[in-house]
Scaffold this motif. Structure first.
Motif, short mmCIF file in Angstrom:
data_model
loop_
_atom_site.label_atom_id
_atom_site.label_comp_id
_atom_site.label_asym_id
_atom_site.label_seq_id
_atom_site.Cartn_x
_atom_site.Cartn_y
_atom_site.Cartn_z
N TYR A 393 0.72 -1.27 -0.08
CA TYR A 393 0.38 -0.05 0.14
C TYR A 393 0.57 1.44 -0.32
O TYR A 393 0.70 1.85 -0.86
N GLU A 422 -9.74 -3.99 6.09
CA GLU A 422 -8.39 -3.00 5.96
C GLU A 422 -8.21 -3.17 4.61
O GLU A 422 -8.10 -1.92 4.09
N LEU A 425 -10.65 -1.70 1.73
CA LEU A 425 -10.23 -0.43 1.77
C LEU A 425 -9.23 0.53 1.03
O LEU A 425 -9.46 0.98 0.38
N LYS A 426 -8.08 -0.39 1.25
CA LYS A 426 -7.19 -0.26 0.67
C LYS A 426 -6.64 -0.27 -0.57
O LYS A 426 -6.79 0.58 -1.25
N LEU A 598 -10.06 5.09 6.77
CA LEU A 598 -8.68 3.96 7.52
C LEU A 598 -8.16 4.99 8.46
O LEU A 598 -7.45 4.52 9.26
N SER A 601 -8.76 3.91 11.96
CA SER A 601 -8.73 2.63 12.27
C SER A 601 -7.18 2.61 12.20
O SER A 601 -6.82 1.26 13.66
N LYS A 602 -6.17 2.94 11.55
CA LYS A 602 -4.90 2.84 11.88
C LYS A 602 -4.29 4.27 11.81
O LYS A 602 -3.44 5.49 11.18
N THR A 605 -0.98 5.03 9.91
CA THR A 605 -0.91 5.28 8.55
C THR A 605 -1.53 7.04 8.86
O THR A 605 -0.84 7.57 7.70
#
Lengths: 914, 157
Positions: A393, A422, A425-426, A598, A601-602, A605
């Motif tokens: 990613y 995930e 999403l990526k 995203l 959740s991260k 990132t």
């Protein structure tokens, strides 16, 4: 029984043996209870208990606690041990306290006093015990008590080395507990100079302290940079024999090295040329050593060596100014990608993620693409595969997007459930970000829905619709592709949703083809209808009415099936219909809601993304020109953004009904706008929650008074400071509802909860909500201080002042008729959002506060409620009637009340609940 | 910074717990339960790091005991593995080829050694010699101070 070291408390060893010999859990419990009774009686009765015995019993209690049992006595005896002049008794006392005493214990004053005595002791081992205890408990009380003594002790010339080591880490602990208490300037330069100390242990401890302090006060501690560099340089150029016991498996001082390298990451690369040159030399030295033949085959040797290497690479990435070093780092990591140690492969993938975001090493990372894709396919450990996904990613750009997306899609078919969402999403983000050809984008997303439909969140399919609506060139292709996808025998519900929406909007573009004539489109969609959830069915109904407009020739056909819309299409003239169902206007250009998700959740990132944007403006998401506004489905944003979530198509620009009267005129952003209505039917719950804070509330009301308990929970490992919630009743609400909030402490300790009571008096009826503004400062995961500032609606609906009223059928309808004027009634017909069973509906109605009456309405399916809304000035009789139409999956809600504002408001908030 | 260190047996019994960050008893129990299950389920060749909540968990098995540390996001995993190893070496040297039973019967010593080695979740003294010196000094004081009572000698206390 194994040998007991030192003096050995034999009684303790015997007890432990007994426990181990117990054959069953019951026997163990019995033995423990016997021992507890024994200890209790000793503590109570025997006044002559000597220190040794006290120590032994306290130690037994500790053992029992560590077995997982609760201990509710013995604390006082442990505290007594602290003032013993025998070291071993003190030591056990301190151990018990460190393990068992809560930071808010009543005994804390006594403990602090005992610690104070030991800190001033002339015996350094006693001082050390006290320091260790502070480090283990590290409460705010202790920070306040010792914040001046500790730095003094640390920098004093009289303090011996091992006390200095403890003092440094003790101060670090208290600084983390209460950073606000410490002053930046005091002792800064003397603390910094500990990096020059001749004792390596002192330097190691001090490096940890300085690393933390320099994050908060970079200016005051910037003197640590040259000292750290010179220390580092001396270690790296040392031979492994130079440092004697500080060399670990032939690696000189690996712990100190990593700490110093970490400290340097708190600062930009040094300006001073000689310092900079020396630092670069160190980094090169570390990279060189990585290529040397190992001095030992032991894994400890390679771990220690590589620990330093990875930290050095982290620093190189942080500096992001030395292309040569970045490329070398990347090559070194490349060799780890196929190393036989799983740990190294994992770390190499992780570290490369950061290298991929640097313009200097991005291309060097891309050289390893094949190996990385191979990891994705062959790694046996899912956590390593996860790292490979992250790296793909991060390294994706326009040149390799096609291949990477294809590989990720292929992997998705067999990917572990834990990482599918995930990944989806990526893939969706990459496809959008690097699409040069939007037919490719549409293909990717539809494939995504096909292979991982369950993991495709709403954001993803909203987004594809958003893009198709905004890009004329792809609309025909999208309609054709989605039509084909729907023709497959098994088809995910998300595909039906996308298909329904796109064909409803652009079905006309493919209607010329006989194979996808309006009639066939309609039949194809309708063949899925009975398999879908209510939400999707609603969407399909909307598509049908759009078809009525697009394809008048099949209108009759649809009319047969769609009863509700038949009414509408009959009533409205073609002009009106055409206006209502005009092609959807383009969506406002804004940041992709996917990125937002995203990021949520991260968090890690997010940083990378930001850095990426700032630094080099690589190709960005085509849609993300206006990063300021927020996501498509985020109701918080503002009422002006047309939301796909409301798929029934209110024209853009009209605020959605459920917030209109409440939010009009409130200028502030409300953070719980999306879900505050959940409190209409209940009084307790979580008002808001994120990684930092949880806000809960609990409401009690009687007559026209209400008391709202607010619970603010600090979820971080650091204290909140300047904590200040302010309750306001905006505009006209100020006279209608009086609010009085009890003051709260300006601090919320790490992991603790603070409660606040807010009292309300309902003076007259109202239809807005009070707002609480919550502000505080918190420490984020990087250690820097951040502001939290959000507004929330408090769940104080006027319905909370309902008093239930019991009445018989006749009485009810007499009153119902009495409230017959048009202004006294408000009605709304709306589709059911939740199951229409009694078991779901009845508790919700009862939760509103009025009395849910049985045997009143002639139709047993209907629900009626009666109640009085109590205000200071008057009592407002209010009746509610909810009529379900299970066949049509619709409700009719009628509220009658003596006050017109009440009826409108109640209908508005209630219509959202069923 | 290390948030906590746990020692547990292959049977899932907790043998030592050290918390460097404040957690409630309930949270502690939950963390222990979840991590023990998760780690015991992992296969030998798997990587020694896992993500748990917002921490990185580093673990290693020595004979029947698992040593497991939770460190923060930007902490160094490999050096944490060696923190574990150094602690094992210290126990080994002190007890003379340490086994699970030593830690059960001398749990307080295991804590004392740990406090000399790590403090506030950071490494305090990396030299094996220095730590053992400090512990030996403690033992010496202990011997001088301890009265050997008759009842105690017979395990009747």
């Amino acid at each position: 029984m194994p040998a007991v070291k030192g003096d050995g408390m034999r009684g303790l060893a015997v007890f432990i043996s007994d426990i181990r010999n117990c054959k069953s859990k019951e026997a163990e419990l019995k033995r423990i209870n016997k021992e507890l009774a024994n200890i209790r009686s000793k503590f109570k009765g025997d006044k002559t208990l000597d220190g040794y015995q006290k120590k032994k019993y306290v130690c037994k209690l500790l053992f029992i606690f560590l077995l997982g049992n609760d201990i509710d006595f013995g604390h006082m005896e442990a505290v007594n041990l602290l003032s013993s002049n025998k070291y071993t008794e003190k030591q056990i006392g301190y151990l018990f306290i460190s393990v068992l005493i809560e930071a808010n214990s009543d005994l804390m004053k006594l403990i602090v006093q005992a610690i104070r005595n030991d800190l001033t002791s002339r015996n350094p081992v006693h001082v050390n015990l006290a320091l260790q205890c502070i480090s283990n408990i590290g409460s705010r009380d202790m920070a306040e008590a010792f914040c001046t003594d500790l730095p003094k002790l640390l920098v004093s010339g009289d303090t011996i080395d091992f006390v200095k080591q403890s003092a440094a880490l003790c101060m670090l602990k208290l600084f983390r507990t209460a950073p606000d208490i410490f002053q930046p300037g005091d002792y800064a330069s003397r603390i910094v100079h500990l990096l020059n100390d001749s004792h390596m242990g002192v330097v190691t401890s001090a490096a940890s302290l300085i690393e933390a302090l320099s994050k908060k006060w970079p200016e005051e501690y910037k003197g640590s940079v040259p000292l750290a560099i010179s220390r580092l340089s001396r270690i790296i150029t040392a031979t492994y024999t130079d440092l004697q016991d500080y060399t670990y498996y032939f690696v000189p001082a690996p712990w100190l090295c990593t700490k110093l390298l970490r400290l340097l990451q708190n600062y930009p690369p040094p300006d001073d040329p000689s310092n900079k040159a020396r630092l670069l030399e160190c980094l090169e030295g570390i990279l060189n050593k990585a290529q040397d033949a190992p001095k030992s085959k032991k894994v400890q040797h390679s771990n220690a060596k590589n620990a330093v290497l990875f930290e050095a690479i982290a620093l190189i990435i942080h500096m992001d100014s030395e292309p040569n070093l970045l490329v070398r780092a990347c090559n070194q990591l490349g060799t780890f990608l196929s190393h036989r140690e799983t740990n190294l492969r994992y770390l190499a993938l992780e570290s490369m993620c950061l290298l991929a975001t640097s313009e200097f090493s991005h291309d060097a990372v891309k050289k390893h693409q094949e190996t990385i894709i191979n990891s994705l396919k062959t790694e046996r450990d899912v956590s390593v595969r996860q790292r490979a996904v992250d790296l793909l990613y991060a390294m994706c750009d326009r040149s390799n997007a096609n291949e990477i997306v294809a590989e990720m899609l292929a992997y998705l078919e067999t990917a572990d459930y834990s990482i599918r969402e995930e990944m989806v999403l990526k893939v969706a983000i990459l496809a959008e970000k690097y699409a040069t050809d939007y037919t490719w984008y549409v293909d990717v997303i539809l494939k995504l829905i096909r292979i991982a439909g369950d993991y495709v969140s709403e954001e993803v399919w909203y987004r594809v619709i958003q893009i198709v609506v905004n890009r004329e060139d792809v609309q025909g292709y999208a309609a054709k592709t989605v039509f084909e996808a729907l023709q497959r025998p098994a088809c995910h519900e998300n595909m039906v949703k996308v298909g329904g929406y796109i064909l409803g909007e652009f079905g006309n573009l493919i209607a010329g083809d006989q194979r996808s004539s309006p009639q066939i489109q309609f039949e194809l969609l309708h063949s899925k209808f009975h398999l879908c959830s209510i939400g999707t069915r609603c969407l399909l109904l909307t598509t049908y009415i759009k078809f009525c407009n697009l394809f008048p020739e099949i209108k009759n056909n649809i009319q047969q099936r769609a009863v509700e819309y038949l009414q509408m299409s009959k009533v409205a003239s073609p002009d009106v219909l055409a206006t209502i169902l005009e092609e959807m206007p383009p969506f406002a250009e804004k940041e992709s809601s996917l990125l937002a998700k995203l990021k949520k959740s991260k968090p890690q990132t997010e940083e990378t993304e930001n850095v990426e944007k700032e630094k080099k403006a690589r190709p960005q998401a085509v849609m993300s020109q206006d990063a300021g506004s927020s996501s498509l489905v985020d109701l918080d944003s503002s009422a002006e953004v047309s939301s796909l979530a409301d798929i029934f198509g209110q024209p853009a620009g009209v605020p959605s009904a459920n917030t209109s009267t409440i939010s009009n005129g409130d200028e502030v952003n409300i953070a719980n706008l999306a879900d505050y209505l959940k409190f209409v039917c209940k009084n307790n719950g979580v008002l808001y929650e994120d990684d930092i804070v949880q806000i809960g509330c609990k409401l009690e009301a009687r007559t026209n008074l209400a008391r709202l308990g607010m619970f603010y929970g600090n979820k971080t490992p650091h204290i909140f400071t300047d904590f200040n919630p302010i309750v306001t009743c905006p505009g006209s609400l100020a006279v209608q509802l009086q609010a009085q909030a009890k003051p709260v402490e300006p601090q919320v300790g790490a992991g603790t909860q603070v409660q606040q009571l807010i009292n309300f008096v309902c003076v007259q009826e109202f239809h807005k909500l009070p707002i609480v503004n919550i502000k505080f400062r918190y420490t984020d995961r990087t250690g820097s201080s951040q502001n939290f500032d959000k507004n929330f609606y408090l769940p104080l609906f006027v319905s909370k002042f309902f008093e239930p009223t019991e009445m018989a059928s006749e009485q009810f309808f007499t009153r119902w008729k009495a409230l017959g004027q048009p202004s006294q009634e408000c009605q709304k017909i709306f589709p059911a959002k939740y199951p229409m069973e009694n078991a779901v509906v009845a508790p919700k109605l009862a939760g509103i506060g009025a009395k849910l009456l049985s045997d009143v309405d002639p139709n047993p399916e209907n629900y009626v409620c009666a109640g009085i809304i109590n205000t200071q000035t008057q009592q407002i009789g209010t009746l509610i009637r909810l009529e379900p139409n299970k066949h049509a999956k619709m409700y009719r809600l009628t509220v009658r009340s003596s006050k017109d504002t009440v009826v409108k408001h109640l209908v508005e908030i209630l219509a959202d609940q069923f | 910074m290390m948030q906590y260190m746990l020692l547990f047996s292959r049977q899932g019994k907790l043998r030592l717990q050290k918390w460097y960050t404040a957690f409630s008893d309930k949270q502690k129990k939950k963390i222990c339960r979840e991590l023990i299950t998760q780690i015991l389920a992992r296969k030998p060749k798997m990587c020694a790091f896992l993500e748990y909540k917002d921490t990185k968990v580093v673990y290693k098995r020595y004979a029947s005991l698992y040593f497991c540390c939770a460190v923060e996001e930007n902490d160094n995993e490999l050096i944490t593995l060696e923190v574990i190893h150094r602690y094992v070496e210290l126990l080994d040297k002190y007890f003379g080829s340490v086994c699970e039973l030593d830690i059960i019967f001398n749990f307080e010593k295991a804590y004392f050694i740990l406090d000399e080695f790590l403090l506030a979740g950071e490494i305090q003294e990396t030299s094996k010699k220095q730590v053992l010196k400090a512990i030996a000094a403690q033992d010496l004081i202990q011997e001088e101070e301890t009265p050997q009572g008759f009842f105690e000698d017979h395990g009747l206390g």
